[in-house]
Design an enzyme around this catalytic site. Structure first.
Site, short mmCIF file in Angstrom:
data_model
loop_
_atom_site.label_atom_id
_atom_site.label_comp_id
_atom_site.label_asym_id
_atom_site.label_seq_id
_atom_site.Cartn_x
_atom_site.Cartn_y
_atom_site.Cartn_z
N GLU A 314 2.13 -11.28 -2.26
CA GLU A 314 2.26 -10.04 -1.47
C GLU A 314 0.59 -9.85 -1.86
O GLU A 314 0.35 -8.88 -2.66
CB GLU A 314 2.74 -9.46 -1.75
CG GLU A 314 4.59 -10.16 -1.66
CD GLU A 314 5.94 -9.13 -2.36
OE1 GLU A 314 5.52 -8.24 -3.05
OE2 GLU A 314 6.90 -9.31 -2.09
N PRO A 315 -0.37 -9.50 -0.89
CA PRO A 315 -2.02 -9.54 -1.04
C PRO A 315 -1.68 -8.31 -1.62
O PRO A 315 -3.26 -7.55 -1.67
CB PRO A 315 -2.69 -10.34 -0.43
CG PRO A 315 -1.81 -10.44 0.91
CD PRO A 315 -0.11 -11.12 -0.15
N CYS A 388 -6.86 23.94 4.31
CA CYS A 388 -6.90 24.80 3.08
C CYS A 388 -6.41 23.88 1.89
O CYS A 388 -5.00 25.08 1.96
CB CYS A 388 -6.29 25.86 3.51
SG CYS A 388 -5.89 27.24 2.95
N TYR A 418 -3.06 2.04 3.58
CA TYR A 418 -2.33 3.05 2.63
C TYR A 418 -2.68 4.51 3.43
O TYR A 418 -2.57 5.55 3.05
CB TYR A 418 -2.68 2.76 1.74
CG TYR A 418 -1.69 1.48 1.02
CD1 TYR A 418 -0.49 1.67 1.28
CD2 TYR A 418 -2.20 0.64 0.60
CE1 TYR A 418 0.43 0.31 0.67
CE2 TYR A 418 -2.25 -0.23 0.02
CZ TYR A 418 -0.86 -0.19 0.13
OH TYR A 418 -0.11 -1.90 -0.52
#
Length: 463
Positions: A314-315, A388, A418
């Site tokens: 799972e790279p 903010c 991500y």
């Protein structure tokens, strides 16, 4: 260039000879400047992209995703075949999942891993055969497990004793047969160049090695559950192979023990291979990773006198991370005096709502002036968002041309993984669209939000 008028750069960042350069390892292969100095990605100019779709804008180079998926699959295929076994590569849905991306990686021969019911449905909507899916997660609900069994997910990765019993009840009630793996913690945790080996890991995922045998015994007692092997994941953004070698050795000891109870056809060693976010990052070449990890497993099995299982990997971000570029428009610049030094703040029209990783993890990124070639000497800047929050930092340390000015387009590299999945509506900022580019053509693959979309969710507004 350092002087009393500019703050010192961090030790890893040096002044570039050209503050307009595009570091090959960081940007998509298609990234280039045209004769006017404008950045082009996938054959499409950033000016055209900004005019068509607005900013902020996440751009994904389709051919870069496909190329990296193909390279990874081929590298692990070669390494596995050389040692007399086979290898599967799983695309990490959590990195960035859209139906278009699902189709791209399936086309390139990859499987897909998901970790929620939502990701499962996106993968299925993208045309994935459920048999090519792996289902992760430390808290899969009964409903999620029922759906996974119903559609025939290829492998469910079990993460707790409770999950075993949930699945036992489901297969007993439905008469289904479900393939499962058990996630274990090897006690090895790796981030970038370093790894830590302990007796146990203090984390929410998986079983300690000394608890795994009892869990596998219980799985094998359940009619309808088919135990296919162990799964182990040691971290993310990993450079080098030392951590994988140590983890594989520990997991193989358990694998050998479990063979006494029956065949174990598979072993999933995870992945989390690192990518270049800045010019100093030096990821391990995929071919070297594949050969080193597969060789370690093959040698370990031979030393133990046990069969070499089929392998899975799972790279993670390695497929989509560098394929993504986020475009912003610069709104303001501001020089802030710090004792005897000055820091230039460059504010853009997005921020932590479209890239939370710098705020969450202190992640470093690279940025370049995109709409033109700058002519000023390099100045050290901090790129910040419009939220903010003082921690709303997009790029903590970077050199840009001194003539950077409001209205310029800024491109931040390696945002494919991500960023969109962690995006939010903080300060009621709509999430930007995701646009794919390839061969001079752009198209929306995820629609952006509008203020009207945000207001539509507010039940207090009179209809």
């Amino acid at each position: 260039m350092h002087s009393a008028d500019s703050p010192p750069a961090p030790g890893w960042l040096s002044v570039p000879d050209d503050a307009n350069d595009l570091v090959e390892a960081v940007w998509p292969q298609s990234a280039e400047r045209d004769a006017s100095g404008e950045l082009r990605i996938g054959g499409v100019g950033v000016g055209e992209l900004a005019r068509t779709y607005g900013t902020p804008l996440q751009v994904i180079d389709e051919n870069e995703v496909r190329r990296r998926a193909s390279v990874l699959r081929a590298a692990f295929d070669r390494a596995a075949t050389a040692h007399g076994t086979s290898a599967r590569v799983y695309y990490a849905g959590k990195a960035l999942l859209t139906t278009s991306i699902v189709r791209w990686v399936l086309d390139e021969g990859l499987n897909v891993d998901v970790c929620t019911g939502g990701e499962l449905e996106v993968a299925l909507a993208g045309g994935a055969d459920a048999g090519r899916l792996g289902f992760h997660g430390n808290n899969k609900s009964v409903a999620e497990l029922e759906r996974a069994v119903q559609v025939g997910v290829g492998t469910i990765i079990i993460d707790s004793v409770i999950e075993i019993e949930r699945l036992a009840a489901i297969v007993s009630r439905t008469g289904a047969s479900q393939r499962v793996m058990l996630r274990v913690n090897s006690g090895v945790h790796a981030e970038t160049h370093d790894f830590l080996a302990t007796a146990h890991e203090d984390q929410k995922f998986g079983f300690p090695l000394d608890h795994a045998a009892a869990a596998v015994t219980r799985i094998r007692e359940v009619d309808g559950l088919v135990f296919t092997g162990l799964h182990c994941h040691i971290g993310s953004q990993i450079f080098g192979v030392a951590g994988f070698r140590e983890s594989a050795s520990r997991v193989l000891d358990l694998h050998q023990q479990l063979l006494e109870g029956g065949e174990i056809p598979q072993l999933n060693l995870g992945g989390g291979f690192g990518i270049a976010y800045t010019r100093v990052d030096d990821p391990t070449p995929i071919a070297d990773l594949a050969e080193a990890i597969v060789s370690t497993v093959a040698e370990g099995c031979a030393a133990r006198g046990i069969p070499l299982p089929d392998l899975s990997f799972e790279p993670g971000r390695a497929i989509v991370g560098n394929a993504g570029v986020t475009l912003y428009e610069i709104g303001t610049t501001k020089d802030v005096t710090l004792d005897s030094a000055v820091r230039r703040y460059v504010s853009v029209d997005g921020g932590m709502s479209d890239n939370a990783r710098p705020a969450l993890y202190g992640a470093q990124y690279s940025a370049r002036l995109a709409s033109r070639t700058g002519t000023g000497e390099p100045v050290l800047v901090r790129v910040v968002g419009k939220h903010c929050e003082s921690g709303d930092i997009v790029v903590d340390h970077e050199y840009l041309p001194a003539d950077v000015t409001p209205g310029d387009l800024l491109a931040v590299a390696a945002t494919g993984a991500y960023c969109a999945p962690l995006s939010s509506n903080y300060n009621h900022v709509p999430r930007p669209p995701i646009v794919a580019v390839a061969d001079g053509v752009s198209r929306v693959i995820v629609r952006g939000e509008s203020i009207a979309d945000l207001l539509a969710r507010d039940a207090g507004i009179s209809q």
